[in-house]
Design a protein around this motif. Structure first.
Motif, short mmCIF file in Angstrom:
data_model
loop_
_atom_site.label_atom_id
_atom_site.label_comp_id
_atom_site.label_asym_id
_atom_site.label_seq_id
_atom_site.Cartn_x
_atom_site.Cartn_y
_atom_site.Cartn_z
N GLU A 88 16.00 -30.71 -53.69
CA GLU A 88 14.92 -31.20 -54.56
C GLU A 88 14.74 -32.71 -54.39
OE1 GLU A 88 13.68 -31.16 -59.32
OE2 GLU A 88 15.53 -30.20 -58.61
N LYS A 89 15.88 -33.43 -54.28
CA LYS A 89 15.79 -34.87 -54.06
C LYS A 89 15.16 -35.17 -52.71
CE LYS A 89 18.57 -39.11 -54.02
NZ LYS A 89 17.96 -39.60 -52.79
N ALA A 90 15.59 -34.40 -51.68
CA ALA A 90 15.01 -34.60 -50.35
C ALA A 90 13.51 -34.31 -50.37
CB ALA A 90 15.71 -33.71 -49.33
N ARG A 91 13.14 -33.26 -51.10
CA ARG A 91 11.72 -32.92 -51.21
C ARG A 91 10.95 -34.03 -51.92
NH1 ARG A 91 12.49 -28.30 -52.85
NH2 ARG A 91 12.45 -28.66 -55.10
N ASP A 92 11.55 -34.57 -52.97
CA ASP A 92 10.89 -35.67 -53.68
C ASP A 92 10.76 -36.89 -52.77
OD1 ASP A 92 10.76 -34.10 -55.92
OD2 ASP A 92 12.55 -34.94 -56.87
N ASP A 93 11.84 -37.18 -51.99
CA ASP A 93 11.79 -38.31 -51.07
C ASP A 93 10.70 -38.11 -50.01
OD1 ASP A 93 13.84 -39.46 -52.45
OD2 ASP A 93 15.41 -38.84 -51.04
N LEU A 94 10.64 -36.88 -49.49
CA LEU A 94 9.62 -36.58 -48.47
C LEU A 94 8.21 -36.68 -49.06
CD1 LEU A 94 11.26 -33.58 -46.59
CD2 LEU A 94 10.91 -35.90 -45.71
N THR A 95 8.08 -36.23 -50.29
CA THR A 95 6.77 -36.31 -50.95
C THR A 95 6.36 -37.77 -51.14
OG1 THR A 95 7.17 -34.23 -52.11
CG2 THR A 95 5.47 -35.68 -53.01
N ALA A 96 7.34 -38.58 -51.58
CA ALA A 96 7.05 -40.01 -51.76
C ALA A 96 6.70 -40.67 -50.44
CB ALA A 96 8.27 -40.71 -52.39
N GLU A 97 7.47 -40.29 -49.39
CA GLU A 97 7.19 -40.85 -48.06
C GLU A 97 5.83 -40.40 -47.56
OE1 GLU A 97 9.17 -40.90 -43.57
OE2 GLU A 97 10.23 -39.96 -45.24
N LYS A 102 0.24 -41.59 -46.39
CA LYS A 102 -1.18 -41.36 -46.65
C LYS A 102 -1.88 -42.66 -47.05
CE LYS A 102 -0.95 -36.47 -47.95
NZ LYS A 102 -1.11 -35.48 -49.05
N GLN A 103 -1.19 -43.44 -47.90
CA GLN A 103 -1.77 -44.71 -48.31
C GLN A 103 -1.91 -45.66 -47.13
OE1 GLN A 103 0.71 -46.16 -51.48
NE2 GLN A 103 0.16 -44.52 -52.89
N ALA A 104 -0.84 -45.70 -46.29
CA ALA A 104 -0.89 -46.55 -45.10
C ALA A 104 -1.98 -46.09 -44.15
CB ALA A 104 0.47 -46.54 -44.40
N SER A 105 -2.10 -44.77 -43.99
CA SER A 105 -3.13 -44.23 -43.10
C SER A 105 -4.52 -44.59 -43.61
CB SER A 105 -2.98 -42.71 -42.98
OG SER A 105 -1.76 -42.37 -42.38
N ALA A 106 -4.67 -44.53 -44.93
CA ALA A 106 -5.98 -44.88 -45.50
C ALA A 106 -6.32 -46.34 -45.23
CB ALA A 106 -5.96 -44.60 -47.00
N ILE A 107 -5.30 -47.21 -45.35
CA ILE A 107 -5.52 -48.63 -45.08
C ILE A 107 -5.86 -48.85 -43.61
CG2 ILE A 107 -4.44 -50.91 -45.04
CD1 ILE A 107 -2.78 -50.02 -47.45
N GLU A 111 -9.12 -50.36 -41.63
CA GLU A 111 -9.04 -51.59 -40.84
C GLU A 111 -9.05 -51.36 -39.33
OE1 GLU A 111 -9.11 -54.48 -42.27
OE2 GLU A 111 -8.97 -53.73 -44.34
N ILE A 112 -8.93 -50.12 -38.89
CA ILE A 112 -8.73 -49.85 -37.47
C ILE A 112 -9.87 -50.37 -36.59
CG2 ILE A 112 -9.77 -47.55 -37.56
CD1 ILE A 112 -6.69 -48.52 -35.49
N SER A 154 -3.91 -41.63 -34.87
CA SER A 154 -2.64 -41.94 -34.23
C SER A 154 -2.85 -42.46 -32.80
CB SER A 154 -1.75 -40.70 -34.20
OG SER A 154 -2.36 -39.64 -33.49
N VAL A 155 -3.78 -41.87 -32.08
CA VAL A 155 -4.06 -42.32 -30.71
C VAL A 155 -4.64 -43.73 -30.73
CG1 VAL A 155 -5.54 -41.93 -28.70
CG2 VAL A 155 -4.35 -40.01 -29.76
N ARG A 156 -5.51 -43.99 -31.66
CA ARG A 156 -6.13 -45.32 -31.75
C ARG A 156 -5.09 -46.38 -32.07
NH1 ARG A 156 -11.39 -44.43 -35.47
NH2 ARG A 156 -11.79 -46.61 -34.85
#
Length: 258
Positions: A88-97, A102-107, A111-112, A154-156
């Protein structure tokens, strides 16, 4: 006492004894029957005690086995609970990651386009030899909306990283490039020693044409100084490991890139 009297007494005694024996016979039979029943009862009790001892031992062993199984089950349950907690902790960590990605990808997605434009603009200030080396990557950088839609994020990103990595590598070392340069309206083959991306020195094979260059857009700006020919030629030879290493006095001019 006469013989006849003795015989009579004996006969009388036998008669009395017979009478007593006949009187005691039922009691003796009853005693024997009771004794036989007692013996049988003792035998049954003994057998029951033996059977109970065996059954008790079997029950005790069964109890011990069950206790071991219960202990194993409890240990397994604790282990499963711990694993479930870790999972459950690993799942929570993965969800947070995942949310962070997703937030980083959106940024990055926002900006790309500007990043790609900035990288392509930087490439224009690079030496021709480095531009040629990067041409395969820069050609993959989308320039139109259609190309952008056809490429993945990802390619860009990898394209940008690939260009910046090669630029950093070139900028961290001395590089000798044999190239054709336009000198006084003529195409002349020269050896150019690039000191990272800060300055470069060139000299032709006859050591008659020499000078230095500084970064500029769409081609480095050239400054002729034939007096540097021998020193530049020696520096090039040392970089190519064709001459003994020595100190060479060459000018270092820092010019603002336009």
């Amino acid at each position: 006492m006469t013989k006849n009297k003795v015989v009579k007494l004996i006969a009388a005694g036998i008669a009395l004894a017979g009478t007593a024996a006949l009187s005691a016979a039922p009691q003796l039979a009853e005693t024997r029957s009771t004794l036989k029943e007692w013996v049988e009862l003792k035998k049954i009790v003994s057998e029951e005690k033996n059977d109970w001892a065996v059954e008790k031992q079997t029950l005790q062993e069964s109890i011990e086995l069950l206790e071991d199984e219960i202990e194993k089950i409890e240990t397994a349950i604790e282990s499963y609970e711990a694993e479930a907690t870790d999972a459950e902790k690993a799942r929570d960590d993965l969800t947070a990651e995942e949310n962070e990605l997703k937030q980083a990808s959106a940024i990055i997605k926002t900006e790309i386009v500007d990043l790609e434009a900035a990288v392509l603009d930087i490439v224009k200030y690079l030496p021709t030899s480095l531009q040629d080396k990067l041409s395969i990557i820069t050609q993959r950088i989308p320039k139109t909306k259609r190309e952008m839609d056809a490429s993945t994020l990802s390619v860009r990103v990898m394209n940008i990283i690939g260009v910046l990595t090669e630029i950093e590598k070139f900028n961290s070392q001395l590089t000798v490039v044999n190239e054709i340069s336009d000198i006084k309206g003529e195409r002349v083959r020269v050896d150019t020693l690039y000191v990272g991306l800060s300055i470069a020195y060139y000299v032709d094979g006859t050591r008659s044409e020499a000078g230095y260059m500084v970064p500029a857009k769409d081609g480095w700006k050239r400054f002729e100084d034939n007096s540097l020919a021998n020193d530049i030629a020696d520096a090039v030879a040392m970089q190519k490991r064709e001459a003994t290493v020595r100190f060479v006095d060459l000018p270092l001019t820092v010019t603002e890139v336009e």
